[in-house]
Motif scaffolding. Sequence first.
Motif, PDB file in Angstrom:
ATOM      1  N   GLY A 162      -5.336  -6.670   5.074  1.00 48.27           N
ATOM      2  CA  GLY A 162      -4.728  -7.452   4.153  1.00 48.27           C
ATOM      3  C   GLY A 162      -3.490  -7.771   4.207  1.00 48.27           C
ATOM      4  N   ASP A 163      -2.782  -7.762   5.291  1.00 46.48           N
ATOM      5  CA  ASP A 163      -1.408  -8.226   5.555  1.00 46.48           C
ATOM      6  C   ASP A 163      -1.316  -9.660   5.923  1.00 46.48           C
ATOM      7  OD1 ASP A 163      -1.730  -8.464   8.106  1.00 46.48           O
ATOM      8  OD2 ASP A 163      -0.370  -6.372   8.778  1.00 46.48           O
ATOM      9  N   HIS A 164      -2.246 -10.367   5.760  1.00 49.15           N
ATOM     10  CA  HIS A 164      -2.081 -11.700   6.215  1.00 49.15           C
ATOM     11  C   HIS A 164      -1.407 -12.094   7.427  1.00 49.15           C
ATOM     12  CE1 HIS A 164      -2.456 -11.250   1.677  1.00 49.15           C
ATOM     13  NE2 HIS A 164      -3.318 -12.272   1.870  1.00 49.15           N
ATOM     14  N   GLY A 165      -1.421 -11.113   8.465  1.00 50.64           N
ATOM     15  CA  GLY A 165      -0.615 -11.373   9.633  1.00 50.64           C
ATOM     16  C   GLY A 165       0.741 -11.303   9.836  1.00 50.64           C
ATOM     17  N   ILE A 166       1.219 -10.590   8.646  1.00 49.96           N
ATOM     18  CA  ILE A 166       2.584 -10.635   8.423  1.00 49.96           C
ATOM     19  C   ILE A 166       2.987  -8.897   8.613  1.00 49.96           C
ATOM     20  CG2 ILE A 166       4.702 -10.464   7.133  1.00 49.96           C
ATOM     21  CD1 ILE A 166       2.898 -12.934   5.552  1.00 49.96           C
ATOM     22  N   GLN A 167       3.727  -8.538   9.524  1.00 46.94           N
ATOM     23  CA  GLN A 167       4.370  -7.235   9.682  1.00 46.94           C
ATOM     24  C   GLN A 167       5.717  -7.124   9.472  1.00 46.94           C
ATOM     25  OE1 GLN A 167       2.100  -8.373  12.610  1.00 46.94           O
ATOM     26  NE2 GLN A 167       0.515  -7.989  11.006  1.00 46.94           N
ATOM     27  N   PHE A 168       6.155  -5.747   9.581  1.00 44.60           N
ATOM     28  CA  PHE A 168       7.558  -5.641   9.326  1.00 44.60           C
ATOM     29  C   PHE A 168       8.596  -6.225  10.305  1.00 44.60           C
ATOM     30  CE2 PHE A 168      11.480  -3.010  10.482  1.00 44.60           C
ATOM     31  CZ  PHE A 168      11.908  -2.876   9.512  1.00 44.60           C
ATOM     32  N   GLU A 169       9.546  -6.709   9.738  1.00 47.24           N
ATOM     33  CA  GLU A 169      10.675  -7.376  10.622  1.00 47.24           C
ATOM     34  C   GLU A 169      12.022  -7.145   9.894  1.00 47.24           C
ATOM     35  OE1 GLU A 169      10.374 -11.651  12.194  1.00 47.24           O
ATOM     36  OE2 GLU A 169       8.393 -11.590  11.222  1.00 47.24           O
ATOM     37  N   SER A 170      12.940  -6.477  10.634  1.00 49.68           N
ATOM     38  CA  SER A 170      14.232  -5.964  10.357  1.00 49.68           C
ATOM     39  C   SER A 170      14.928  -7.109   9.710  1.00 49.68           C
ATOM     40  CB  SER A 170      14.941  -5.081  11.207  1.00 49.68           C
ATOM     41  OG  SER A 170      16.141  -4.899  10.803  1.00 49.68           O
ATOM     42  N   ILE A 171      15.609  -6.983   8.767  1.00 49.64           N
ATOM     43  CA  ILE A 171      16.595  -7.829   8.126  1.00 49.64           C
ATOM     44  C   ILE A 171      17.741  -8.450   9.041  1.00 49.64           C
ATOM     45  CG2 ILE A 171      18.666  -8.340   6.189  1.00 49.64           C
ATOM     46  CD1 ILE A 171      16.716  -7.004   4.302  1.00 49.64           C
ATOM     47  N   SER A 172      18.263  -7.141   9.850  1.00 49.11           N
ATOM     48  CA  SER A 172      19.242  -7.202  10.832  1.00 49.11           C
ATOM     49  C   SER A 172      19.099  -8.064  12.204  1.00 49.11           C
ATOM     50  CB  SER A 172      19.857  -6.014  11.096  1.00 49.11           C
ATOM     51  OG  SER A 172      18.781  -5.144  11.614  1.00 49.11           O
ATOM     52  N   LYS A 173      17.456  -8.460  12.344  1.00 47.72           N
ATOM     53  CA  LYS A 173      17.259  -9.013  13.408  1.00 47.72           C
ATOM     54  C   LYS A 173      17.906 -10.736  13.322  1.00 47.72           C
ATOM     55  CE  LYS A 173      13.246  -6.910  15.120  1.00 47.72           C
ATOM     56  NZ  LYS A 173      12.111  -6.905  15.665  1.00 47.72           N
ATOM     57  N   PRO A 184       0.861  -1.082   0.071  1.00 44.18           N
ATOM     58  CA  PRO A 184       0.097   0.240   0.011  1.00 44.18           C
ATOM     59  C   PRO A 184       0.757   1.442  -0.249  1.00 44.18           C
ATOM     60  CG  PRO A 184      -0.816  -1.741   1.514  1.00 44.18           C
ATOM     61  CD  PRO A 184       0.290  -2.271   1.176  1.00 44.18           C
ATOM     62  N   SER A 185       0.368   2.278  -0.687  1.00 45.14           N
ATOM     63  CA  SER A 185       1.205   3.463  -0.796  1.00 45.14           C
ATOM     64  C   SER A 185       1.661   4.083   0.727  1.00 45.14           C
ATOM     65  CB  SER A 185       0.440   4.351  -1.757  1.00 45.14           C
ATOM     66  OG  SER A 185       0.932   5.660  -2.027  1.00 45.14           O
ATOM     67  N   GLU A 186       0.678   4.130   1.181  1.00 46.19           N
ATOM     68  CA  GLU A 186       1.056   5.126   2.483  1.00 46.19           C
ATOM     69  C   GLU A 186       1.805   4.152   3.543  1.00 46.19           C
ATOM     70  OE1 GLU A 186      -2.609   5.303   5.007  1.00 46.19           O
ATOM     71  OE2 GLU A 186      -2.898   3.267   5.228  1.00 46.19           O
ATOM     72  N   ILE A 187       2.088   2.934   3.028  1.00 49.87           N
ATOM     73  CA  ILE A 187       3.044   2.070   3.845  1.00 49.87           C
ATOM     74  C   ILE A 187       4.497   2.407   3.207  1.00 49.87           C
ATOM     75  CG2 ILE A 187       4.004  -0.021   4.498  1.00 49.87           C
ATOM     76  CD1 ILE A 187       1.223  -0.914   5.171  1.00 49.87           C
ATOM     77  N   TRP A 188       4.318   2.105   1.855  1.00 49.80           N
ATOM     78  CA  TRP A 188       5.759   2.556   1.261  1.00 49.80           C
ATOM     79  C   TRP A 188       6.225   3.752   1.186  1.00 49.80           C
ATOM     80  CZ3 TRP A 188       9.255  -0.488  -1.325  1.00 49.80           C
ATOM     81  CH2 TRP A 188       9.956   0.218  -2.098  1.00 49.80           C
ATOM     82  N   HIS A 189       5.435   4.758   1.220  1.00 49.47           N
ATOM     83  CA  HIS A 189       5.874   6.422   1.358  1.00 49.47           C
ATOM     84  C   HIS A 189       6.115   6.674   2.819  1.00 49.47           C
ATOM     85  CE1 HIS A 189       5.729   6.786  -3.041  1.00 49.47           C
ATOM     86  NE2 HIS A 189       4.700   6.255  -3.131  1.00 49.47           N
ATOM     87  N   GLY A 190       5.933   5.752   3.709  1.00 48.58           N
ATOM     88  CA  GLY A 190       6.135   6.118   5.112  1.00 48.58           C
ATOM     89  C   GLY A 190       5.337   6.972   6.096  1.00 48.58           C
ATOM     90  N   PHE A 191       3.976   7.153   5.247  1.00 55.34           N
ATOM     91  CA  PHE A 191       2.959   7.611   5.884  1.00 55.34           C
ATOM     92  C   PHE A 191       2.217   7.029   7.148  1.00 55.34           C
ATOM     93  CE2 PHE A 191       2.302   9.642   1.828  1.00 55.34           C
ATOM     94  CZ  PHE A 191       2.554  11.059   2.286  1.00 55.34           C
ATOM     95  N   LYS A 192       2.468   5.450   6.880  1.00 60.09           N
ATOM     96  CA  LYS A 192       2.112   4.686   7.951  1.00 60.09           C
ATOM     97  C   LYS A 192       2.890   3.527   8.222  1.00 60.09           C
ATOM     98  CE  LYS A 192      -1.660   2.035   9.685  1.00 60.09           C
ATOM     99  NZ  LYS A 192      -1.893   2.323  10.988  1.00 60.09           N
ATOM    100  N   LYS A 193       3.312   3.384   9.496  1.00 60.10           N
ATOM    101  CA  LYS A 193       4.292   2.292   9.903  1.00 60.10           C
ATOM    102  C   LYS A 193       3.855   0.938   9.819  1.00 60.10           C
ATOM    103  CE  LYS A 193       7.981   4.535  11.189  1.00 60.10           C
ATOM    104  NZ  LYS A 193       9.440   4.339  10.560  1.00 60.10           N
ATOM    105  N   HIS A 194       4.468  -0.206   9.447  1.00 62.42           N
ATOM    106  CA  HIS A 194       3.727  -1.538   9.408  1.00 62.42           C
ATOM    107  C   HIS A 194       4.381  -2.323  10.503  1.00 62.42           C
ATOM    108  CE1 HIS A 194       2.640  -5.299   7.145  1.00 62.42           C
ATOM    109  NE2 HIS A 194       1.699  -4.809   7.717  1.00 62.42           N
ATOM    110  N   ASN A 195       4.237  -1.845  11.459  1.00 61.42           N
ATOM    111  CA  ASN A 195       4.630  -2.441  12.817  1.00 61.42           C
ATOM    112  C   ASN A 195       3.464  -3.235  13.489  1.00 61.42           C
ATOM    113  OD1 ASN A 195       3.751  -0.239  13.773  1.00 61.42           O
ATOM    114  ND2 ASN A 195       5.741   0.204  14.726  1.00 61.42           N
ATOM    115  N   GLY A 196       2.367  -3.208  13.013  1.00 64.23           N
ATOM    116  CA  GLY A 196       1.000  -3.590  13.733  1.00 64.23           C
ATOM    117  C   GLY A 196       0.430  -4.076  12.409  1.00 64.23           C
TER     118      GLY A 196
END
Length: 64
Positions: A53-64, A37-49
Amino acid sequence: MSELDAISTEAPECMVCKHFIESIGMPACKAFPYGIPSEIWHGFKKHNGSYEGDHGIQFESISK
């Protein structure tokens, strides 16, 4: 947050998420295989919750 507040020289946070999928065209990930979604891609909304439509998958940093 206004559109100007989101303008930055940094890459979208999505690009450092372990679920990001390299693609040609629309950016995608395991949560949004048909396009982030544009609002996530452009940083208007964080995807940490939960996000519709996210199928229960949220942001997880590669560095973890």
